[in-house]
Design a protein around this motif. Structure first.
Motif, PDB file in Angstrom:
ATOM      1  N   ASN A 218      51.273  -5.193  14.047  1.00 57.76           N
ATOM      2  CA  ASN A 218      50.727  -5.688  12.841  1.00 57.76           C
ATOM      3  C   ASN A 218      51.920  -6.274  12.130  1.00 57.76           C
ATOM      4  N   GLU A 219      53.071  -6.014  12.363  1.00 51.89           N
ATOM      5  CA  GLU A 219      54.260  -6.195  11.394  1.00 51.89           C
ATOM      6  C   GLU A 219      55.282  -7.204  12.479  1.00 51.89           C
ATOM      7  N   SER A 220      55.233  -6.888  13.830  1.00 48.75           N
ATOM      8  CA  SER A 220      56.148  -7.609  14.544  1.00 48.75           C
ATOM      9  C   SER A 220      57.540  -7.162  14.630  1.00 48.75           C
ATOM     10  N   ASP A 221      57.407  -5.696  14.140  1.00 51.43           N
ATOM     11  CA  ASP A 221      59.021  -5.043  13.954  1.00 51.43           C
ATOM     12  C   ASP A 221      59.338  -4.187  14.981  1.00 51.43           C
ATOM     13  N   PHE A 222      60.013  -4.776  15.896  1.00 50.76           N
ATOM     14  CA  PHE A 222      60.317  -4.162  17.065  1.00 50.76           C
ATOM     15  C   PHE A 222      61.518  -3.051  16.918  1.00 50.76           C
ATOM     16  N   SER A 223      62.121  -2.992  15.603  1.00 50.19           N
ATOM     17  CA  SER A 223      63.294  -2.246  15.121  1.00 50.19           C
ATOM     18  C   SER A 223      62.652  -0.813  15.023  1.00 50.19           C
ATOM     19  N   ARG A 224      61.269  -0.406  15.025  1.00 52.40           N
ATOM     20  CA  ARG A 224      60.753   0.727  14.594  1.00 52.40           C
ATOM     21  C   ARG A 224      60.867   1.697  15.861  1.00 52.40           C
ATOM     22  N   ARG A 225      61.128   2.998  15.751  1.00 57.68           N
ATOM     23  CA  ARG A 225      61.089   3.823  16.896  1.00 57.68           C
ATOM     24  C   ARG A 225      60.303   4.986  16.536  1.00 57.68           C
ATOM     25  N   VAL A 226      59.901   5.757  17.626  1.00 59.12           N
ATOM     26  CA  VAL A 226      58.844   6.898  17.682  1.00 59.12           C
ATOM     27  C   VAL A 226      59.793   8.008  17.235  1.00 59.12           C
ATOM     28  N   ASP A 227      59.448   8.953  16.182  1.00 59.60           N
ATOM     29  CA  ASP A 227      60.245  10.190  15.659  1.00 59.60           C
ATOM     30  C   ASP A 227      59.696  11.247  16.391  1.00 59.60           C
ATOM     31  N   TYR A 228      60.482  11.804  17.392  1.00 63.45           N
ATOM     32  CA  TYR A 228      60.166  12.925  18.423  1.00 63.45           C
ATOM     33  C   TYR A 228      61.273  13.740  18.538  1.00 63.45           C
ATOM     34  N   THR A 229      61.007  14.969  17.960  1.00 62.95           N
ATOM     35  CA  THR A 229      62.192  16.132  17.990  1.00 62.95           C
ATOM     36  C   THR A 229      61.667  17.266  18.793  1.00 62.95           C
ATOM     37  N   GLY A 230      60.758  17.207  19.719  1.00 64.70           N
ATOM     38  CA  GLY A 230      60.103  18.442  20.616  1.00 64.70           C
ATOM     39  C   GLY A 230      61.016  18.653  21.612  1.00 64.70           C
ATOM     40  N   PRO A 231      60.410  19.284  22.687  1.00 68.46           N
ATOM     41  CA  PRO A 231      61.058  19.468  23.879  1.00 68.46           C
ATOM     42  C   PRO A 231      61.104  18.440  24.898  1.00 68.46           C
ATOM     43  N   ASP A 232      61.931  18.601  25.775  1.00 67.36           N
ATOM     44  CA  ASP A 232      62.021  17.208  27.020  1.00 67.36           C
ATOM     45  C   ASP A 232      60.755  17.610  27.742  1.00 67.36           C
ATOM     46  N   ARG A 237      59.465  12.913  27.187  1.00 63.74           N
ATOM     47  CA  ARG A 237      59.782  11.750  27.910  1.00 63.74           C
ATOM     48  C   ARG A 237      59.176  10.515  28.049  1.00 63.74           C
ATOM     49  N   LEU A 238      57.618  10.787  27.596  1.00 61.98           N
ATOM     50  CA  LEU A 238      56.845   9.545  27.165  1.00 61.98           C
ATOM     51  C   LEU A 238      57.377   8.853  25.863  1.00 61.98           C
ATOM     52  N   ALA A 239      57.755   9.921  24.770  1.00 62.84           N
ATOM     53  CA  ALA A 239      58.301   9.023  23.570  1.00 62.84           C
ATOM     54  C   ALA A 239      59.659   8.421  24.028  1.00 62.84           C
ATOM     55  N   THR A 240      60.500   9.174  24.861  1.00 65.99           N
ATOM     56  CA  THR A 240      61.800   8.276  25.148  1.00 65.99           C
ATOM     57  C   THR A 240      61.726   7.160  25.660  1.00 65.99           C
ATOM     58  N   THR A 241      60.721   7.075  26.817  1.00 63.98           N
ATOM     59  CA  THR A 241      60.635   5.831  27.563  1.00 63.98           C
ATOM     60  C   THR A 241      59.951   4.848  26.633  1.00 63.98           C
ATOM     61  N   PHE A 242      59.059   5.329  25.730  1.00 63.85           N
ATOM     62  CA  PHE A 242      58.449   4.228  24.770  1.00 63.85           C
ATOM     63  C   PHE A 242      59.513   3.722  23.671  1.00 63.85           C
ATOM     64  N   ASN A 243      60.391   4.465  23.409  1.00 65.03           N
ATOM     65  CA  ASN A 243      61.531   3.911  22.492  1.00 65.03           C
ATOM     66  C   ASN A 243      62.609   2.891  23.349  1.00 65.03           C
ATOM     67  N   ALA A 244      62.848   3.407  24.663  1.00 63.25           N
ATOM     68  CA  ALA A 244      63.736   2.714  25.424  1.00 63.25           C
ATOM     69  C   ALA A 244      63.028   1.250  25.640  1.00 63.25           C
ATOM     70  N   MET A 245      61.698   1.230  25.688  1.00 59.94           N
ATOM     71  CA  MET A 245      60.986   0.032  25.853  1.00 59.94           C
ATOM     72  C   MET A 245      61.021  -0.704  24.648  1.00 59.94           C
ATOM     73  N   LEU A 246      60.927  -0.254  23.606  1.00 62.43           N
ATOM     74  CA  LEU A 246      60.841  -0.968  22.370  1.00 62.43           C
ATOM     75  C   LEU A 246      62.453  -1.534  22.089  1.00 62.43           C
ATOM     76  N   VAL A 247      63.428  -0.775  22.619  1.00 65.36           N
ATOM     77  CA  VAL A 247      64.850  -1.362  22.747  1.00 65.36           C
ATOM     78  C   VAL A 247      64.700  -2.662  23.429  1.00 65.36           C
ATOM     79  N   ARG A 248      64.298  -2.591  24.643  1.00 63.88           N
ATOM     80  CA  ARG A 248      64.218  -3.734  25.644  1.00 63.88           C
ATOM     81  C   ARG A 248      63.345  -5.015  24.677  1.00 63.88           C
ATOM     82  N   LEU A 249      62.118  -4.531  24.240  1.00 60.90           N
ATOM     83  CA  LEU A 249      61.406  -5.484  23.679  1.00 60.90           C
ATOM     84  C   LEU A 249      62.108  -6.000  22.466  1.00 60.90           C
ATOM     85  N   GLU A 250      62.899  -5.122  21.739  1.00 61.44           N
ATOM     86  CA  GLU A 250      63.477  -5.799  20.537  1.00 61.44           C
ATOM     87  C   GLU A 250      64.629  -6.917  21.033  1.00 61.44           C
ATOM     88  N   GLU A 251      65.273  -6.563  21.876  1.00 58.24           N
ATOM     89  CA  GLU A 251      66.139  -7.637  22.539  1.00 58.24           C
ATOM     90  C   GLU A 251      65.540  -8.796  22.881  1.00 58.24           C
TER      91      GLU A 251
END
Length: 492
Positions: A218-232, A237-251
């Motif tokens: 909705n906002e085209s804001d690729f600087s946002r990240r998923v806030d996850y503090t649970g176990p690995d 791993r899905l949250a970490t992968t999604f955040n890594a994908m957001l980093v690449r998408l932002e770049e």
């Protein structure tokens, strides 16, 4: 149906099936266990009764050896029924004594008409000297009946029946089944609630990922990240992968935005560059159509101006065409090319662009590369033209062999390139703020990089602000063993 509900229903169904199997097994074991216990007790009681009947039979000779025809073969009931030992039998175990025909002979407390049920199959089995178990209804109750044949001299003499009501066992089994049913239903309901809560907690990071993805869309804001503090775990791993994908998408989004901005600026520059010569040519043509005509000297000047502007447009169109071909993946030749003649020819042409500038050559004569001659010349002309535009002192061109590469260097003396602009010199349409007033379209170095890579080479630039820049091109050397039959000639 949501994943949370599906997971909860799956957990609940598995638990319900487990409880059903467990309850069925427990009920079956309990039912069979109580039945076997009753059979053992009845067997012991029946054997005691058989021993007592045998003693009475041997002592009293209940059955006469040769009864007269027509007389009643049944022994007198009062004789056996009045025996003290027979009278002392527990009424909890119902005891009946039958003769070989299945007719009631004696009972501790009952009349002769109150015989226990005995099926035809059971009587046949007893006559074959086999023990027979039977469950039958008698006096509004279900009984487990133990039928024991009494054999004397290999002949069926009596049948001893020992029975016990199944009322207590059936009541106990009904209570057990109700308890299992109620406990199973309550456990299933509680497990459903716990499973619903646990599934919600486990899927909460996925819900946050969904919300983040919706917000990004909705906002085209690729600087946002998923806030996850649970176990690995898998969700972590899905949250970490999604955040890594957001980093690449932002770049990638940043690069695309910059490229689009540069392209818009480029289109504006091209439009301006094309509009100016077109306006000049159109104005000159209008002057040539004037009546009376202009003097011949002025007409020649107008034609020269039109020719200059036409050449300028031609250069721009050629650069755009070369860039388009590079994007389409041009097919360059890969043949042996002598470097010295190509570079020397390029230096002669570059001197025509600015006769006041000095171009110093240090060119090894025996260097041959595997590549495309036209591409090599285009690369040299781009680097020389770039050095002439962005420097003031002399330009040094050198060629030497550094196996397995041939090294081409173009060094200038000038203001150099700022460190923050140096990583972008090979970006298309990039000209830099310091060079915004310099003629050109920011396509030279990108085209050179594309051509070098098309020849399986590499290009790099180093610059020191206030001193100048040096561009290094590495191309693969050609060796005799690389030659194929019929291709030994070197392009010149």
């Amino acid at each position: 149906m949501s994943i949370r509900l599906r997971l909860t229903l799956l957990y609940t169904l598995i638990l319900a099936l487990t409880l059903l199997l467990f309850g069925t097994a427990l009920y079956t074991v309990q039912a069979q266990g109580t039945l076997n216990a009753l059979k053992q007790e009845l067997s012991r009681g029946g054997e005691s009764t058989v021993q007592m009947v045998l003693r009475f039979y041997r002592d009293a000779s209940l059955l006469p050896p040769d009864p007269p025809p027509g007389e009643d073969h049944r022994p007198p009931l009062q004789d056996l029924s009045s025996e003290p030992a027979f009278q002392q039998l527990r009424e909890r175990e119902i005891v009946r004594v039958l003769n070989a025909e299945g007719v009631l002979v004696a009972t501790p407390f009952a009349a002769a008409s109150e015989a226990l049920p005995l099926s035809v199959e059971g009587l046949d089995a007893l006559r074959n000297q086999e023990i027979w178990w039977e469950i039958a209804s008698w006096d509004e109750a279900r009984l487990l009946i133990y039928n024991r044949p009494v054999i004397v001299d290999d002949e069926l003499v009596f049948i001893v029946q020992t029975a016990r009501p199944l009322t207590e066992r059936e009541d106990s089994l009904r209570t057990l089944s109700r308890t299992l049913l109620i406990a199973g239903v309550l456990t299933t309901v509680i497990a459903f609630g716990i499973g619903w809560a646990l599934a919600g907690a486990a899927l909460r990071p996925i819900h946050r990922i969904t919300q983040t993805a919706q917000a990004i869309g909705n906002e085209s804001d690729f600087s946002r990240r998923v806030d996850y503090t649970g176990p690995d775990d898998e969700v972590g791993r899905l949250a970490t992968t999604f955040n890594a994908m957001l980093v690449r998408l932002e770049e990638a989004y940043r690069r695309v935005s910059e490229a689009l901005s540069l392209q818009r600026d480029f289109v504006a520059d091209v439009s301006h560059e094309l509009r100016t010569p077109l306006t000049t040519i159109r104005g000159n043509l209008a002057l040539l159509r004037r009546t009376p005509p202009l003097p011949e000297a002025e007409q020649n000047e107008i034609l020269v101006d039109a020719e200059v502007e036409s050449d300028r447009m031609t250069r721009l169109v050629n650069n755009l065409l070369l860039l388009a071909r590079a994007d389409a993946g041009p097919s360059l030749k890969h043949a042996p090319v002598a470097v010295a003649p190509v570079i020397e020819e390029s230096c002669r042409q570059a001197r025509q662009l600015d006769r006041q500038r000095e171009i110093v050559e240090h060119i090894a004569k025996d260097v041959t590369v595997l590549g495309d001659r036209d591409a090599l010349k285009q690369i040299a002309l781009i680097l020389l033209d770039n050095a002439l535009k962005h420097s003031q002192g002399s330009i040094t061109v050198s060629v030497k062999a550094e196996a397995p590469w041939a090294l081409l260097e173009v060094r200038d003396v000038g203001p150099g390139i700022a460190p923050d602009l140096l990583p972008h010199v090979f970006d298309r349409f990039h000209r830099g703020q310091a060079n915004s007033d310099t003629p050109g379209f920011g396509l030279g170095l990108p085209i050179a990089k594309t051509l070098v890579e098309g020849c399986n080479g590499a290009i790099a630039i180093e610059s020191t602000p206030g001193c100048g820049s040096v561009v290094r091109v590495r191309l693969p050397l050609w060796a005799e063993q690389d030659a194929k039959p019929g291709t030994s000639a070197t392009e010149r």
